[in-house]
Design a protein around this motif. Structure first.
Motif, short mmCIF file in Angstrom:
data_model
loop_
_atom_site.label_atom_id
_atom_site.label_comp_id
_atom_site.label_asym_id
_atom_site.label_seq_id
_atom_site.Cartn_x
_atom_site.Cartn_y
_atom_site.Cartn_z
N PRO A 135 16.16 67.51 84.63
CA PRO A 135 17.14 66.84 85.50
C PRO A 135 17.56 65.46 84.99
O PRO A 135 18.61 64.95 85.38
CB PRO A 135 16.41 66.74 86.85
CG PRO A 135 14.99 67.06 86.59
CD PRO A 135 14.90 67.81 85.30
N GLU A 136 16.75 64.87 84.09
CA GLU A 136 17.15 63.58 83.48
C GLU A 136 18.36 63.78 82.56
O GLU A 136 19.12 62.85 82.31
CB GLU A 136 16.00 63.02 82.62
CG GLU A 136 14.76 62.64 83.38
CD GLU A 136 14.91 61.28 84.03
OE1 GLU A 136 15.55 60.41 83.42
OE2 GLU A 136 14.39 61.11 85.15
N LEU A 137 18.46 64.99 81.98
CA LEU A 137 19.51 65.24 81.01
C LEU A 137 20.67 66.06 81.57
O LEU A 137 21.79 65.96 81.08
CB LEU A 137 18.93 65.98 79.79
CG LEU A 137 17.80 65.28 79.04
CD1 LEU A 137 17.25 66.16 77.94
CD2 LEU A 137 18.33 63.98 78.43
N TRP A 138 20.37 66.89 82.58
CA TRP A 138 21.39 67.79 83.11
C TRP A 138 21.37 67.70 84.64
O TRP A 138 20.33 67.91 85.25
CB TRP A 138 21.12 69.24 82.68
CG TRP A 138 20.92 69.38 81.20
CD1 TRP A 138 19.72 69.45 80.55
CD2 TRP A 138 21.93 69.40 80.19
NE1 TRP A 138 19.92 69.55 79.20
CE2 TRP A 138 21.27 69.52 78.95
CE3 TRP A 138 23.32 69.37 80.20
CZ2 TRP A 138 21.95 69.58 77.73
CZ3 TRP A 138 24.01 69.43 79.01
CH2 TRP A 138 23.32 69.53 77.78
N GLU A 139 22.55 67.44 85.21
CA GLU A 139 22.61 67.40 86.67
C GLU A 139 22.39 68.81 87.22
O GLU A 139 22.96 69.77 86.69
CB GLU A 139 24.01 66.89 87.07
CG GLU A 139 24.03 66.20 88.39
CD GLU A 139 25.45 65.76 88.72
OE1 GLU A 139 26.15 65.27 87.81
OE2 GLU A 139 25.84 65.93 89.88
N ASP A 140 21.59 68.93 88.24
CA ASP A 140 21.26 70.25 88.81
C ASP A 140 21.02 71.29 87.72
O ASP A 140 21.76 72.28 87.59
CB ASP A 140 22.41 70.75 89.72
CG ASP A 140 22.61 69.84 90.92
OD1 ASP A 140 21.60 69.25 91.38
OD2 ASP A 140 23.75 69.69 91.37
N PRO A 141 19.97 71.10 86.92
CA PRO A 141 19.77 72.00 85.77
C PRO A 141 19.59 73.46 86.16
O PRO A 141 19.85 74.35 85.34
CB PRO A 141 18.51 71.45 85.10
CG PRO A 141 17.83 70.62 86.13
CD PRO A 141 18.91 70.08 87.01
N GLY A 142 19.16 73.73 87.38
CA GLY A 142 18.94 75.12 87.81
C GLY A 142 20.23 75.82 88.20
O GLY A 142 20.21 77.01 88.52
N GLU A 143 21.35 75.09 88.18
CA GLU A 143 22.64 75.70 88.50
C GLU A 143 23.31 76.16 87.22
O GLU A 143 23.32 75.43 86.23
CB GLU A 143 23.59 74.67 89.13
CG GLU A 143 23.15 74.12 90.46
CD GLU A 143 23.30 75.15 91.56
OE1 GLU A 143 24.38 75.77 91.65
OE2 GLU A 143 22.33 75.34 92.32
N PHE A 144 23.92 77.36 87.26
CA PHE A 144 24.72 77.81 86.12
C PHE A 144 26.12 77.27 86.31
O PHE A 144 26.85 77.69 87.21
CB PHE A 144 24.74 79.35 86.06
CG PHE A 144 25.45 79.89 84.86
CD1 PHE A 144 24.79 80.04 83.65
CD2 PHE A 144 26.80 80.24 84.91
CE1 PHE A 144 25.45 80.53 82.52
CE2 PHE A 144 27.47 80.72 83.80
CZ PHE A 144 26.78 80.87 82.61
#
Ligand code: HEM
Length: 416
Positions: A324-333
């Motif tokens: 999550p530090e690198l990607w906003e909402d990483p669990g979202e496609f």
């Protein structure tokens, strides 16, 4: 000076087998740190994650690859004495050989060949009730990469060769029968490709200049000599095997289009440059490479931590793609996240980070992206299909992983 936090388990190999892709991420959460010390197969190791960790990991002054690959991985996935294990000028010289195959014209040539096989496979699929996309894609890619590389492939051997390349990849996180199958597959492939190298060199087989087979057979080492036959075979397999492995990404691409049909619609309507963003998101979101390893070259200090020469360091690939530090909402496609992506070479690292020519970043990354884009085009614009009931789940503890069914497509029809 700060001490690197230590994992309490004496050896974490079994936990790695249990947690698979999430091993480093889970330990990080438990220990509350981006870096920790542990033991893997009784060997001391440091695991780390994050953009800055990737930057230091890909600094070739600080890290080397010699000694980083376990023997069991050399006997299955990589082979021995290949580019993955080289450093300094020897690496650079070998990597130039690979990158010379990845020029725009050459990539276009690959795509033309791959396109013609998609067309042939669609003819075949139209006559079948259903197909397993993963298996079909492996064979399609095997034919395409062999044609492109100048490797003769007889019709009756396509299936076995494609499965063998698959088995080498399937062995990377395995113990027991899967490892053994990967080892046998590598032995068969090295014998086959080794003989081909000999025949190309002695003129019995003619292959076109510029193809991978020709380039590798006649590549000269720093000492001016040809590569040892066995090493040349390992390097040609380093082109063939990972290209066949794109089948996993094509299968995950089909899964993404099934799970998130809104993107199918958006791409069909031709809005924006979504195809490339979708491909990038598939490479970020779905699991393939869990981690990569390197060895500390000489003493250095980073963020107050001391790294000692000879220490094995693992960089968390899967964890970073879901950080999550690198990607906003990483669990979202969410392919649109790439609209304003800065292209940082140390964040989107499904095929390694840093630079292609000087470092160890994947030589076939551009080919992979282009091959996947073409697959998206075929799956969306060239055919219609049904997705029958099946088990599409994939396990994060199995390395490598894949939707359980291999993705069954039914009633495939070519669009006019
Ligand atoms: C290296 C992943 C496709 C050729 C790598 C690395 C990863 C990777 C993680 C290591 C990076 C590192 O050590 O830091 C993948 C994935 C692929 C793929 C997930 C898609 C299925 C390809 C293709 C080719 C290729 C299509 C060639 C046609 C190589 C080579 C290296 C490499 C030669 C070694 C580079 C070096 O050590 O300097 N790949 N790869 N890969 N890959 Fe790929």
């Amino acid at each position: 000076m700060t001490t690197i936090p230590k994992d309490k388990n004496f050896d974490s190999s079994l936990i790695l087998l249990r947690d698979g892709y999430e091993f480093i991420q889970k330990k990080r959460e438990k220990l509350g740190t981006d870096i920790f010390r542990t033991r893997l197969m009784l060997k001391k190791a440091i695991c780390m994650s994050g953009k800055e960790a990737a930057e230091v990991f890909y600094d070739t002054e600080k890290f080397q690859r010699k000694g980083a690959t376990p023997k069991r991985v050399q006997k299955t996935l990589f082979g021995q004495k290949g580019v993955q294990t080289l450093d300094n000028s020897a690496h650079r010289q070998r990597k130039e050989m690979f990158m010379s195959l990845m020029k725009p014209d050459s990539l276009r040539g690959f795509l033309e060949i791959q396109r013609s096989y998609w067309e042939k496979y669609i003819d075949k699929w139209e006559k079948e009730e259903q197909i397993i996309l993963f298996n079909e894609a492996q064979e399609l890619l095997c034919r395409a990469v062999c044609t492109w590389s100048g490797v003769p492939l007889r019709e009756e051997e396509v299936q076995q060769r494609a499965r063998d390349f698959g088995a080498m990849v399937d062995a990377f996180g395995a113990i027991g029968p899967r490892h053994w199958r990967g080892k046998q597959a590598r032995k068969r492939a090295e014998k086959w490709i080794g003989n081909l190298i000999k025949e190309i060199r002695n003129g019995k087989i003619h292959v076109e200049k510029g193809t991978a087979a020709h380039t590798i057979a006649f590549h000269r080492e720093l000492d001016g000599k040809f590569l040892d036959t066995q090493v040349a075979a390992v390097e040609l397999i380093n082109v063939l095997r990972p290209t066949v492995a794109i089948a996993s990404y094509i299968t995950f691409t089909a899964l993404a289009l099934h799970r998130y049909p809104q993107y199918k619609k958006k791409i069909l309507s031709g809005k924006g440059n979504l195809t490339e963003m979708l491909v990038q998101e598939v490479r970020r979101f779905y699991p393939f490479t869990p981690m990569v390893g390197a060895i500390v070259r000489k003493d250095f200090e980073w963020k107050g931590y001391i790294f000692k020469p000879g220490t094995l360091v693992m960089l968390d690939i899967y964890g970073m793609l879901h950080d999550p530090e690198l990607w906003e909402d990483p669990g979202e496609f969410y392919p649109e996240r790439f609209i304003n992506w800065d292209g940082n070479p140390f964040t989107l690292i499904p095929q390694g980070g840093g630079e292609h020519l000087h470092g160890h970043r994947c030589a076939g990354e551009w080919l992979t992206i282009e091959s996947m884009k073409q697959a998206v085009d075929f799956l969306i614009n060239r055919i219609t299909y049904e997705v029958p009931d099946q088990d599409l789940t994939f396990s994060l503890s199995r390395m490598p992983t894949l939707p359980s069914s291999g993705f069954i497509l039914g009633k495939i029809k070519r669009l006019p």
